[in-house]
Design an enzyme around this catalytic site. Sequence first.
Site, short mmCIF file in Angstrom:
data_model
loop_
_atom_site.label_atom_id
_atom_site.label_comp_id
_atom_site.label_asym_id
_atom_site.label_seq_id
_atom_site.Cartn_x
_atom_site.Cartn_y
_atom_site.Cartn_z
N VAL A 10 1.37 -1.22 -0.03
CA VAL A 10 -0.04 0.10 0.10
C VAL A 10 0.56 0.70 0.14
O VAL A 10 1.36 0.96 1.12
CB VAL A 10 -0.87 -0.04 0.98
CG1 VAL A 10 -1.54 0.88 0.92
CG2 VAL A 10 -1.60 -1.24 0.86
N SER A 11 1.39 2.12 -1.13
CA SER A 11 1.74 3.14 -1.00
C SER A 11 1.78 4.23 -0.18
O SER A 11 0.43 4.28 0.93
CB SER A 11 1.23 3.29 -2.68
OG SER A 11 1.90 3.36 -3.16
#
Length: 427
Positions: free
Chosen positions: A76-77
Amino acid sequence: MNDVPADPDRATQLRNKVVDQLRDEGWIASPEVEKVMRDVPRHLFTPADTPLEQVYDPYSAVITKTDEYGVQLSSVSAPQIQALMLEQATLRPGMNVLEVGSGGLNALYLFKLVGPGGSVTTVDIDPEVTGRTERLLGEMGYGQIRVVTADAAEPIPGLGQVDVILVTAGAWDIPPAWLDQLKPGGRLVVPLRMRGLTRSVAFTRVGHHLESESAKICGFVPMQGSTEHHEKLLLVNGTEEIALRFDDGLPSEPGKLDNAVTTPRHELWTGVTVGLRELLDTLQMQLAISLPGFCTMAVDEDLDTGLVAPVNKRHALAAVEDDTFAYLVTRRTQDNKHVEYGVHALGPNAEQFARKIADVLRDWEATRRGGPGPDIRVYPAGTPDDQISGDRVIDKVHSRISLSWPAAQASASRVHQAPPVTQGGST
């Protein structure tokens, strides 16, 4: 993935705090992006054992999958990267969007930004990732977001042309399918690797090629599938102690470097100083464009004999020319608020090559420092040379990428400050 925390108010508090910070720092500029990042519970898309403080750290990605060797495959950036790319995409209600690299969170941001009149298709090559994405979105009531398991380098069946393609995995090449599936005037936002340097680039389709609108430094989990690409390593002293990493293939005669480490190391200080947090994206690009043999260097600390002495042993900017290689170093200035750049070179022509690199740094200081980055254009592979202009043309498998500096200017008066370098991935 994460259940609703025991204290949902704590998650909301942290989410608002990170959005406030990103807005104050300029990463979030539009009220639409601000709203979706406040509204969507980021923690629901991260592993259950991830502390909320880590989930809502503005500059930290949350890893969701690794392979048996610990290599990151999906994440998840970081909120900062997500905000940056959403702003670059300039989404409007009613748009049709393709997301390359899945995970659920970013797809939900996109869906809320395009509204009920638009559509979002999110694609990933890993069925484990798409299965989790489909489950999470379904549980939250967003089953209308289309989730597809496929190699996104190939055309997506039934998709047609879209207004925006947003890629959330590091890409080395631009496959033809992306250009074909993008409407004329449409926008592609992609973390593109050029000569080993990754930039989140917002492209607009102009005819049969792409032209950059903005490019921001970033790091990303690399793309998998048919467009996956690995750097080439050159071990300059016959062991794994010193490795030169080339993004676009090895030098034509790598054996010429076999004896470089047997020569005395030449050291040259350039007089070019920078602030400790000054943004150096244009300096990196200056080296990548100006030096045909540009690469990076890494030193195995377990085998280190002191032949080379980079400040960062894992990653030093470097270059090769014939039988000589060199790399950049820094040292603190007397005021302890700046560092000065130097060059270390090894090989028969060490002194000459060190001076050449020093001249590149001084030219950056005089003409590029604080100014805009290069214009980036992407053409299909096979485009004739006379149809491409640029200070450096990079040939990939599917594309030819040109880098062109805007007209030279005097060193800008403002000095940009660098936030921490963050990493993104499938979101």
